[in-house]
Design an enzyme around this catalytic site. Structure first.
Site, PDB file in Angstrom:
ATOM      1  CE1 TYR A 121      77.419  41.126  -5.465  1.00  0.00           C
ATOM      2  CE2 TYR A 121      75.813  42.876  -4.940  1.00  0.00           C
ATOM      3  CZ  TYR A 121      76.179  41.841  -5.740  1.00  0.00           C
ATOM      4  OH  TYR A 121      75.454  41.335  -6.600  1.00  0.00           O
ATOM      5  CB  ALA A 159      84.957  42.989  -4.194  1.00  0.00           C
ATOM      6  CB  CYS A 160      81.607  40.800  -7.865  1.00  0.00           C
ATOM      7  SG  CYS A 160      81.063  39.828  -6.315  1.00  0.00           S
ATOM      8  CB  ALA A 161      83.917  44.517 -11.283  1.00  0.00           C
TER       9      ALA A 161
END
Ligand SMILES: C[S@@+](CC[C@H](N)C(=O)[O-])C[C@H]1O[C@@H](n2cnc3c(N)ncnc32)[C@H](O)[C@@H]1O
Length: 426
Positions: free
Chosen positions: A386, A389-391
């Site tokens: 998470y 992927a969010c970065a």
């Protein structure tokens, strides 16, 4: 020399239609065979059960299920692997493309590389009942936040701030950048000694403590995470601020003791949901005195995907933030204005969140064994994916984050703010 293709080569052939535009990663199969550029990070397929997941849902969810179950892994940098995959997989509509997936599954079967259909890993959640009732919100929040305070401390560091930091220069550390963010919010809110601040979604109390200590305000912080509330109270007491910081285990819908001089909502409104956002904005409006300020710090989607998400849930929805929903900045701004607020300033902080998430990812990886011990392997793997992927999502402008400063206007239209933005600057 044998001309029989290796398992890795057969996999590459199989994934070719999904990896449209090239295969910029290495692939390593369960038997150790490998294909792809030597200098690229490798997607390691430990277990052939991953294939059904990857081929049926080649978008985020299939990849996530295989990742969380430990059927796939990375050899090299996870962020780099995702970055390379994002250009070829996530731009593809494979998730909704069932006929395409079926064809791939048939091909896989004919190649003899298809394993049996596995159930989703136990970390996957589906929330029963109507979304955004108080009880369902409590369960959704508990899923994400009541993991282990020590696990969060490993990731967030001593600041215990769980929202985008404010990176003033390259020299900043995560702790300094978080402190600068807290201070930026206090300045934007124009806090003065003796005022009352409401912090909705107060997390582990870091803003409440900063505001009380540095600005002399009285703070009420509310959270619906029990573990957060317990630690926030302890931290406030340790800082000698128990008389000025009150932490409540309370839903924002249950706060009735206005008026407040200022309200902060930092990283909370993503949990509110578009269906009840108008009610959320109306509650905050009622809780503020005329002339009082609201600072709403919220992640934004580039486009409205709520309808798509309902049909095809994402990794984030099923594993990370059940019922979390992102809407575009314009939607949020309209809802805030419709409640009666006047928006006076919007600051977009997208690159700041990419940096923050990279730091959290690094912290998690640096303390991996301890993280696994505290949260369990599956959970730790969810958080690792998470955060990377969010970065990437912030870095590549798939999502943004914005601070909206709004005021509840005086009835006679008197302007409560200075004429220029200079007062906001450090
Ligand atoms: C991402 S955290 C942000 C925490 C904190 N503001 C920070 O910046 O560190 C989101 C917070 O919103 C809180 N929250 C979510 N839904 C809520 C609700 N309905 N009522 C009160 N708090 C809520 C969570 O409990 C959590 O404390």
């Amino acid at each position: 020399m044998s001309t029989t293709p290796s398992t890795a080569d057969r996999l590459r052939t199989l994934f070719q239609p999904v990896l449209r535009g090239g295969t910029p990663i290495r692939l390593r199969a369960w038997d150790g065979s490998e294909t792809g550029p030597a200098d690229a990070p490798a997607l390691v397929i430990h277990d052939r059960r991953a294939l059904r997941r990857l081929l049926w849902k080649p978008n985020q969810l299939g990849l996530a299920r295989a990742w969380v179950a430990g059927e796939i892994d990375v050899d090299g940098d996870l962020y780099e692997l995702l970055l390379r995959l994002a250009t070829v997989v996530w731009n593809e509509d494979g998730g909704g493309d069932r006929p395409g997936a079926l064809r791939l599954l048939r091909e896989a079967a004919s190649l003899g590389v298809l394993g049996p259909q596995p159930p989703p890993p136990p970390e996957e959640v589906r929330m029963p009942g109507r979304a955004h009732t108080r009880s369902r919100d409590r369960r959704a929040i508990s899923h994400h936040y009541d993991v282990s305070n020590d696990f969060y401390r490993l990731i967030l560091g001593p600041s215990m701030v769980y929202s985008c930091a404010y990176w003033r220069d390259d020299e900043s550390t995560l702790d300094v950048a978080q402190r600068d963010k807290l201070d930026l919010i206090c300045r934007k809110l124009g806090l003065r000694k003796g005022q009352r601040l409401l912090d909705v979604g107060c997390g582990w109390g870091s803003l409440a403590i900063h505001a009380a200590r540095e600005y002399g305000v009285e703070v009420v912080g509310v959270t619906i995470s029990r573990e957060q509330a317990d630690l926030a109270r302890k931290r406030a007491a340790e800082a000698g601020l128990a008389d000025r910081v009150e932490i409540r285990l309370q839903d924002y819908r249950e706060v009735t003791d206005g008026p407040y001089d200022a309200i902060a909502s930092v990283g909370m409104a993503e949990h509110v949901g578009p269906a009840v956002y108008a009610a959320y904005a109306a509650i905050l409006f009622r809780l503020l005195r005329p002339g009082g300020r609201l600072l709403n710090h919220q992640i934004a989607a580039r486009t409205d995907t709520t309808a798509v998400d309902a049909d095809d849930p994402s990794f984030i929805n099923r594993y990370v933030f059940p019922d979390g929903q992102l809407v575009p900045l314009g939607t949020t701004a309209t809802l805030i204005e419709d409640a009666g607020f006047e928006i006076r300033d919007v600051e977009a902080l997208r690159p700041h969140y990419a940096l923050t998430l990279r730091e959290w990812s690094r912290n998690l990886e640096a303390h991996w064994d301890e993280a696994v011990e505290l949260a369990g392997l599956g959970r730790a793997r969810v958080w690792r994916l998470y955060m990377a992927a969010c970065a990437l999502a912030f870095e590549t402008d798939r999502i943004g984050v914005n601070q909206i400063l709004a005021v509840r206007p005086h009835e006679d239209g008197r302007d409560p703010l200075p004429m220029t933005r200079a007062w906001m600057m450090p």
